[in-house]
Design a protein around this motif. Structure first.
Motif, mmCIF file in Angstrom:
data_model
loop_
_atom_site.group_PDB
_atom_site.id
_atom_site.type_symbol
_atom_site.label_atom_id
_atom_site.label_comp_id
_atom_site.label_asym_id
_atom_site.label_seq_id
_atom_site.Cartn_x
_atom_site.Cartn_y
_atom_site.Cartn_z
ATOM 1 N N VAL A 162 0.834 -1.206 0.000
ATOM 2 C CA VAL A 162 0.000 0.000 0.000
ATOM 3 C C VAL A 162 0.867 1.254 0.000
ATOM 4 N N ALA A 163 1.967 1.226 0.760
ATOM 5 C CA ALA A 163 2.883 2.370 0.776
ATOM 6 C C ALA A 163 3.493 2.601 -0.603
ATOM 7 N N GLU A 166 0.887 4.204 -2.794
ATOM 8 C CA GLU A 166 0.725 5.618 -2.441
ATOM 9 C C GLU A 166 1.846 6.466 -3.033
ATOM 10 N N ARG A 167 3.067 5.966 -2.975
ATOM 11 C CA ARG A 167 4.200 6.715 -3.532
ATOM 12 C C ARG A 167 4.082 6.859 -5.045
ATOM 13 N N ASP A 171 -0.483 12.378 -5.971
ATOM 14 C CA ASP A 171 -1.749 13.107 -5.875
ATOM 15 C C ASP A 171 -2.620 12.918 -7.120
ATOM 16 N N THR A 174 -6.675 8.917 -5.120
ATOM 17 C CA THR A 174 -6.718 8.670 -3.679
ATOM 18 C C THR A 174 -6.542 7.179 -3.407
ATOM 19 N N VAL A 175 -5.600 6.849 -2.524
ATOM 20 C CA VAL A 175 -5.294 5.452 -2.221
ATOM 21 C C VAL A 175 -5.652 5.146 -0.776
ATOM 22 N N THR A 176 -6.287 4.001 -0.558
ATOM 23 C CA THR A 176 -6.557 3.569 0.806
ATOM 24 C C THR A 176 -6.549 2.048 0.852
ATOM 25 N N ALA A 184 -4.696 -2.515 -2.544
ATOM 26 C CA ALA A 184 -4.862 -1.069 -2.504
ATOM 27 C C ALA A 184 -6.126 -0.696 -3.259
ATOM 28 N N ILE A 186 -8.162 2.337 -5.004
ATOM 29 C CA ILE A 186 -7.813 3.619 -5.609
ATOM 30 C C ILE A 186 -9.074 4.288 -6.142
ATOM 31 N N THR A 192 -13.049 10.280 -0.850
ATOM 32 C CA THR A 192 -12.845 9.461 0.343
ATOM 33 C C THR A 192 -14.196 9.240 1.013
ATOM 34 N N ASN A 219 -9.140 2.981 5.647
ATOM 35 C CA ASN A 219 -10.001 3.730 4.732
ATOM 36 C C ASN A 219 -11.028 4.579 5.467
#
Length: 267
Positions: A162-163, A166-167, A171, A174-176, A184, A186, A192, A219
């Motif tokens: 997940v990290a 996100e990287r 932007d 949106t990732v959770t 992940a 998206i 959100t 999330n």
């Protein structure tokens, strides 16, 4: 805040409102109905897509559900999509290409409407042989807008994957995460559970200071931040992810202990 009472109740489903056998206790249903009878809307805020909301309709019957982590607003009574914030094809194509470049063994699926499509290698955990589920190529999946893009890895640890997502995504979207798997979720940029709940709350003339949100996974963090910063209550389940516990104003019991109902009763 001993005399505080919500004007809107928002709750996650899996691991929060629902017990581990995917049911809601009679005590919890009765408590939610008591608040509804007093004019307090109950909003389901979930990572689930609309097609996974059929059974809960038999229990709660009406109201608005925030599905796909805020991307879809669903009228439970009519089972009708009211609004959808979709990921556009250009973003889908960019995100999937970049993720696969960084981690070639990333596999994808998409949610849209009442449909679910996944690559042949992607292994669905809960949608095996379910209606609306079919295999598709990545090119087919990213050719039209979707409510949610799912990226899965079968061998990396969840938090590491997940990290990484996100990287890579940054932007752009949106990732959770709401799973114990390396999965992940998206959504479109800025979408959100917080954005979805805020829309429903505004329709009822309610601000964050008058909202209580229940949750258990990362999330839910955006929704927790929204109500906490606005003066409302962000209530984590006792077994919640550490990152969510850090964002909470309160902690209640587990989903098996009717933690949602217990907290509401205490008010």
């Amino acid at each position: 805040m001993s005399d505080w009472k919500p004007r809107l109740i928002a709750t996650d489903m899996d691991g929060t409102l629902l017990r581990w056998d995917d049911t809601v206790s009679d005590a919890t249903v009765a408590e939610l109905e008591r608040w509804r009878a007093d004019g307090v809307p109950v909003v389901l805020a979930t990572g689930r897509p609309p097609r996974w909301m059929v059974r809960i309709r038999e229990v709660l019957r009406y109201g608005t559900a925030v599905c796909c982590n805020g991307a879809v607003l669903l009228d439970l009574a009519a089972f009708e999509v009211l609004e959808e914030d979709a990921l556009e094809p250009a973003v889908l194509q960019e995100v999937t290409a970049e993720l696969r470049r960084h981690q070639p063994d990333t596999w994808f699926a998409v949610e849209y409407g009442l449909e679910f499509r996944h690559e042949p290698v992607y292994q669905p955990r809960w949608d095996v042989d379910a209606p609306g589920v079919a295999v598709a190529t990545l090119e087919e999946m990213v050719a039209a807008p979707v409510a949610k893009l799912l990226a899965r890895h079968e061998t990396l640890p969840r938090d590491d994957f997940v990290a990484l997502v996100e990287r890579v995504v940054g932007d752009t979207a949106t990732v959770t995460n709401s799973s114990t798997d390396a999965l992940a979720e998206i959504s479109a940029r800025g979408v959100t559970k917080a954005s979805g709940i805020a829309k429903v709350a505004a329709q009822h003339g309610v601000g964050p200071e008058d909202v209580v949100v229940f949750g258990d996974m990362p999330n839910d963090i955006a929704a927790f931040d929204w109500v906490r910063e606005g003066g409302g209550r962000a209530v984590a389940m006792a077994h919640a992810h550490p990152d969510l516990l850090a964002a909470a104003t309160d902690v209640t019991g587990t989903n098996e202990d009717d933690g949602v109902a217990a907290f509401l009763t205490s008010l």
